[in-house]
Design an enzyme around this catalytic site. Structure first.
Site, PDB file in Angstrom:
ATOM      1  N   GLU A  38       0.951  -1.345  -0.081  1.00  0.00           N
ATOM      2  CA  GLU A  38       0.096   0.050  -0.096  1.00  0.00           C
ATOM      3  C   GLU A  38       0.728   1.314   0.058  1.00  0.00           C
ATOM      4  OE1 GLU A  38      -3.091   0.062  -0.627  1.00  0.00           O
ATOM      5  OE2 GLU A  38      -3.565  -1.968  -0.246  1.00  0.00           O
ATOM      6  N   LEU A  81      11.198   5.652  -7.694  1.00  0.00           N
ATOM      7  CA  LEU A  81       9.823   5.636  -7.553  1.00  0.00           C
ATOM      8  C   LEU A  81       9.232   6.854  -7.048  1.00  0.00           C
ATOM      9  CD1 LEU A  81       7.792   3.301  -7.596  1.00  0.00           C
ATOM     10  CD2 LEU A  81       8.108   2.915  -5.233  1.00  0.00           C
ATOM     11  N   GLY A  82       9.847   7.921  -6.563  1.00  0.00           N
ATOM     12  CA  GLY A  82       9.362   9.178  -6.138  1.00  0.00           C
ATOM     13  C   GLY A  82       8.821   9.086  -4.924  1.00  0.00           C
ATOM     14  N   TYR A 121      -6.303   6.464   3.702  1.00  0.00           N
ATOM     15  CA  TYR A 121      -6.619   5.412   2.738  1.00  0.00           C
ATOM     16  C   TYR A 121      -6.097   4.053   3.203  1.00  0.00           C
ATOM     17  CZ  TYR A 121      -5.492   2.424  -0.958  1.00  0.00           C
ATOM     18  OH  TYR A 121      -5.018   1.183  -1.461  1.00  0.00           O
ATOM     19  N   ASP A 139      -9.644   5.975  -2.771  1.00  0.00           N
ATOM     20  CA  ASP A 139      -8.423   6.680  -3.501  1.00  0.00           C
ATOM     21  C   ASP A 139      -8.981   7.296  -4.915  1.00  0.00           C
ATOM     22  OD1 ASP A 139      -9.497   4.524  -5.152  1.00  0.00           O
ATOM     23  OD2 ASP A 139      -7.289   3.848  -5.435  1.00  0.00           O
TER      24      ASP A 139
END
Length: 353
Positions: A38, A81-82, A121, A139
DNA sequence: AAACCGGGGTC
DNA sequence: GACCCAGGTTT
């Protein structure tokens, strides 16, 4: 609150069971792996996150292994991946769970949400998937599906919208199988009710979808304005010393790429010539410390590296120097440091000599 | 409430 | 170029 006069959940879950992808995190209810997946998938497409998930699970099979890892190792695996705060928080939370909670993850929405990097979330996702707690996820997919099917035009990034969509999702949730429902609505948004040009004709909700019946699919969901992108001018000083070293600095403090490495940076308010650059205080400090033999611009036209809210207009300058002694790092060590993609791309282009 | 935080895919 | 992605934190 819209009226619900058809079996939304039943139709959705039936569709999901027939159309779902087999993804590695769907083979387990191990909270460590669900949590890991997640975090990786926050604001990230499944296709982009999947290889990172595999690498992390292989490298850190459980929360103890991740907790033991130095932050720099985690950042290195995260490279590319940022949103690097996710990686820093990931390691922090692994440490917390391993050392303070005896390696056992919290098992309720409320307690999960207290973990660093876990918001509404992610807490809902873990609680519903691992512990069957009836907590609805909201989301980007959920916003899109619900705004269209139920014709809700409240902006999804307004306080009112966030509340309204959370309540609607919670009302629709199948409390007997919340994890399945949550994954179903997200999968439906990701694979069928897509942002652009969804195949509404064949949709399971075509009879019930307010957006489809009123031909407003392309107008939903509603999202408030976007902020203007800021332009920044980066000049990276790529030092090459006669003893085959260069220098990387770690970005500390606030701002982008926190704790990642980069070449010495001279940020300017405009694109600069070699003469301009030499007058910049940051460059002068460097040249007072290190004896510079030559300087040459590497890329003739600036490289524009685009982030969500910044354009980094970047020039690399190759600067040959005398020995760097202990203040430099060996060229051969450079690949061990976590760097932003902008720097990684340069390293792939440039051959050190 | 608004700003900030990445990189990549899609149209 | 605009929009979006299995969002969260800080100001």
């Amino acid at each position: 609150m819209p009226e619900i006069n058809f079996p939304f959940s039943n139709k959705l879950i039936t569709w999901y069971l027939q159309n779902k992808r087999e993804l590695p995190w769907r083979q387990t209810k191990d909270p460590y792996r669900i949590w890991l997946s997640e975090i990786i998938l926050q604001q990230t497409r499944v296709a982009q996150g999947l290889p990172y998930y595999e690498t992390f699970v292989a490298t850190y099979p459980n929360v103890y292994e991740l907790a033991k890892a130095p932050e720099e190792d985690v950042l290195k695996l995260w490279q590319g991946l940022g949103y690097y705060s996710r990686a820093r928080n990931l390691r922090f939370t692994a440490n917390f769970v391993a050392n303070e909670l005896n390696g056992v993850f919290p098992n309720t929405y409320e307690s999960l949400k207290k973990l660093k990097g876990v918001g509404d979330y992610t807490a809902s996702a873990i609680a519903s998937i691992c512990y069957q707690e009836p907590a609805a996820v909201v989301d980007g997919n959920v916003y899109r599906v619900l705004s269209r099917v139920f014709g809700v035009a409240t902006p999804i990034n307004s306080t009112a919208g966030i509340k309204e969509f959370k309540l609607l999702a919670q009302t629709l949730l199948d409390e007997k199988q919340p994890g399945v429902f949550n994954q179903a609505i997200m999968e439906f948004g990701a694979r069928y009710c897509v942002p652009q040009n969804p195949a509404c004709e064949g949709c399971i909700f075509s009879e019930n979808c307010m957006a489809f019946t009123s031909r407003t699919v392309s107008e939903l969901p509603v999202k408030l304005k976007k902020l203007k992108v800021k332009k920044r001018y980066f000049n990276y000083i790529v030092l090459l010393s006669i003893d085959h070293k260069t220098r990387l600095n770690q970005r500390l403090g606030k701002g982008i790429w926190q704790n990642l490495y980069e070449f010495p940076l001279v940020e300017t308010t405009n694109e600069v010539s070699e003469g301009d650059l030499k007058r910049e205080p940051a460059y002068r400090n460097l040249s007072e410390e290190i004896k510079i033999n030559s300087i040459v611009k590497y890329n003739d036209t600036p490289i524009v590296h685009k982030l969500s809210h910044q354009h980094l207009i970047t020039t690399f300058w190759i600067v040959e120097t005398e020995t760097l002694h202990g203040t430099g790092i060996a060229i051969s060590e450079i690949e061990k440091f976590p760097v932003p993609v902008l720097i990684a791309n340069f390293l792939n282009m440039f051959t050190f000599q």
